[in-house]
Design a protein around this motif. Structure first.
Motif, PDB file in Angstrom:
ATOM      1  N   ASN A 245      46.432  40.395  58.357  1.00 52.33           N
ATOM      2  CA  ASN A 245      45.195  41.094  58.034  1.00 52.33           C
ATOM      3  C   ASN A 245      45.024  41.191  56.520  1.00 52.33           C
ATOM      4  O   ASN A 245      45.181  42.255  55.925  1.00 52.33           O
ATOM      5  CB  ASN A 245      45.200  42.494  58.661  1.00 52.33           C
ATOM      6  N   PRO A 246      44.684  40.080  55.871  1.00 56.42           N
ATOM      7  CA  PRO A 246      44.569  40.085  54.408  1.00 56.42           C
ATOM      8  C   PRO A 246      43.362  40.877  53.935  1.00 56.42           C
ATOM      9  O   PRO A 246      42.372  41.037  54.656  1.00 56.42           O
ATOM     10  CB  PRO A 246      44.414  38.604  54.065  1.00 56.42           C
ATOM     11  N   ASP A 247      43.440  41.365  52.695  1.00 59.22           N
ATOM     12  CA  ASP A 247      42.283  41.988  52.060  1.00 59.22           C
ATOM     13  C   ASP A 247      41.222  40.926  51.799  1.00 59.22           C
ATOM     14  O   ASP A 247      41.455  39.722  51.971  1.00 59.22           O
ATOM     15  CB  ASP A 247      42.693  42.653  50.743  1.00 59.22           C
ATOM     16  N   PHE A 248      40.055  41.385  51.331  1.00 60.84           N
ATOM     17  CA  PHE A 248      38.965  40.444  51.076  1.00 60.84           C
ATOM     18  C   PHE A 248      39.095  39.772  49.716  1.00 60.84           C
ATOM     19  O   PHE A 248      39.006  38.556  49.605  1.00 60.84           O
ATOM     20  CB  PHE A 248      37.626  41.177  51.185  1.00 60.84           C
ATOM     21  N   ARG A 249      39.313  40.559  48.664  1.00 57.04           N
ATOM     22  CA  ARG A 249      39.337  40.013  47.308  1.00 57.04           C
ATOM     23  C   ARG A 249      40.732  40.138  46.687  1.00 57.04           C
ATOM     24  O   ARG A 249      41.370  41.182  46.778  1.00 57.04           O
ATOM     25  CB  ARG A 249      38.327  40.722  46.415  1.00 57.04           C
ATOM     26  N   TYR A 250      41.142  39.061  45.988  1.00 56.32           N
ATOM     27  CA  TYR A 250      42.409  39.051  45.275  1.00 56.32           C
ATOM     28  C   TYR A 250      42.200  38.536  43.850  1.00 56.32           C
ATOM     29  O   TYR A 250      42.296  37.339  43.585  1.00 56.32           O
ATOM     30  CB  TYR A 250      43.428  38.158  45.991  1.00 56.32           C
ATOM     31  N   PRO A 251      41.864  39.426  42.903  1.00 60.67           N
ATOM     32  CA  PRO A 251      41.830  39.006  41.491  1.00 60.67           C
ATOM     33  C   PRO A 251      43.240  38.729  41.022  1.00 60.67           C
ATOM     34  O   PRO A 251      44.183  39.462  41.362  1.00 60.67           O
ATOM     35  CB  PRO A 251      41.215  40.214  40.779  1.00 60.67           C
ATOM     36  N   ILE A 252      43.419  37.666  40.252  1.00 61.60           N
ATOM     37  CA  ILE A 252      44.761  37.305  39.802  1.00 61.60           C
ATOM     38  C   ILE A 252      44.683  36.688  38.410  1.00 61.60           C
ATOM     39  O   ILE A 252      43.783  35.908  38.108  1.00 61.60           O
ATOM     40  CB  ILE A 252      45.440  36.326  40.803  1.00 61.60           C
ATOM     41  N   GLY A 253      45.628  37.058  37.565  1.00 64.87           N
ATOM     42  CA  GLY A 253      45.669  36.519  36.211  1.00 64.87           C
ATOM     43  C   GLY A 253      45.688  37.627  35.186  1.00 64.87           C
ATOM     44  O   GLY A 253      45.318  38.768  35.460  1.00 64.87           O
ATOM     45  N   ARG A 254      46.103  37.270  33.997  1.00 64.96           N
ATOM     46  CA  ARG A 254      46.229  38.240  32.921  1.00 64.96           C
ATOM     47  C   ARG A 254      44.889  38.893  32.581  1.00 64.96           C
ATOM     48  O   ARG A 254      43.930  38.232  32.230  1.00 64.96           O
ATOM     49  CB  ARG A 254      46.787  37.544  31.678  1.00 64.96           C
TER      50      ARG A 254
END
Length: 282
Positions: A245-254
């Protein structure tokens, strides 16, 4: 994972290449789709390094070509009983100032980054809906949440993917199909060098935007040492692909999460001053 199948588009380089190998290492059978299969050598060499070459099937797919997508859909339906994960990664980054970007260049950007994602997803959705399970991971960008001057073709395409993915997520929940957005910041990929239009017109001496575009390029170049490793994004995608059941948004990076947060909460006038001051524009 031994019986799970993942489709990844745009796998000849960048996130697509790294993600294909990482998923294969997790036990997925990976259909590595690319427009020109002659460019598969780096992918297969990397897979061979980790002993997973047998888990990767390279297949031709031009996400801007209806015939290519139809042929790919037919092949998938005939050769595989299910598709567990679809990763829409194929894309490039178009740049330039609005006045100088032709309508054809905007259309080309959307054909790949937007309509290509729509078309490939529509081709795979019936399988996922009927099996009542699946995960669609769309590779967006911080540019889908935060626009930057001189990058309107790319930013517009990623903003479109953000809104479309929201609708798709809500539509597919009752069918057991999850939709996820990955929002990377700056990473060491060749997304700019493979673009059909990378600010060429705005960098010419006769352009009224030349100084502005040079300031943008200088700002980007000065930050290149802090660009992230694409393998980090690949590992994140592979992890999400195995979640129930993953979340919708995954921001990633510095700095990505902080940048999105600031943009959402600061008054526009203040946000504008911050962006332009970074580019030395008064």
């Amino acid at each position: 994972m031994n019986n799970k199948t993942a489709i990844v588009t745009g796998t000849s380089s960048g996130f697509g290449l790294s993600t294909s190998v990482e998923l294969a290492r997790k036990g997925f059978t990976v259909i590595a789709a690319m427009r020109n299969c002659n460019k598969s050598s780096e992918l297969l060499q990397r897979a061979r390094k980790y002993g997973v070459e047998s888990k990767i099937i390279v297949h031709e797919l031009d996400v801007t070509n209806e015939g290519s997508i139809k042929a790919f859909q037919t092949w998938i339906n005939e050769e595989f009983r299910r598709v567990d994960v679809l990763i829409n990664n194929a894309g490039y980054a178009g740049a330039g100032f609005v006045e100088e970007v032709s309508m054809d260049e905007y259309r080309q950007q959307f054909e790949t980054n937007v309509f290509g994602v729509f078309a490939v997803t529509k081709a795979i959705l019936p399988l996922m809906r009927m099996q009542k399970q699946g995960c669609i991971i769309n590779i967006s960008s911080i540019s889908g949440k935060v626009a930057f001057p001189g990058l309107s073709p790319y930013a517009a395409s990623k903003h479109a993917i953000e809104g479309w993915s929201e609708s798709l997520r809500l539509e597919m929940q009752t069918f057991g199909v999850k939709v996820v957005l990955i929002e990377p910041g700056s990473y060491k990929t060749n997304i700019w060098s493979t673009g059909k239009q990378v600010a060429e017109e705005s960098l010419k001496s006769h352009s009224p935007y030349q100084d502005y575009m040079q300031s943008i390029e200088k700002y980007i170049a000065e930050g290149e040492n802090s660009f992230g490793d694409p393998e980090d994004v690949a590992r994140k995608i592979a992890k999400i692909a195995t979640m129930g059941n993953p979340d919708f948004r995954y921001p990633i990076g510095r700095g990505v999460k902080a940048t999105i947060l600031l943009k959402n909460f600061l008054p526009w006038g203040l946000w504008e001053k911050i962006i332009l001051s970074k580019l030395f524009i008064k």
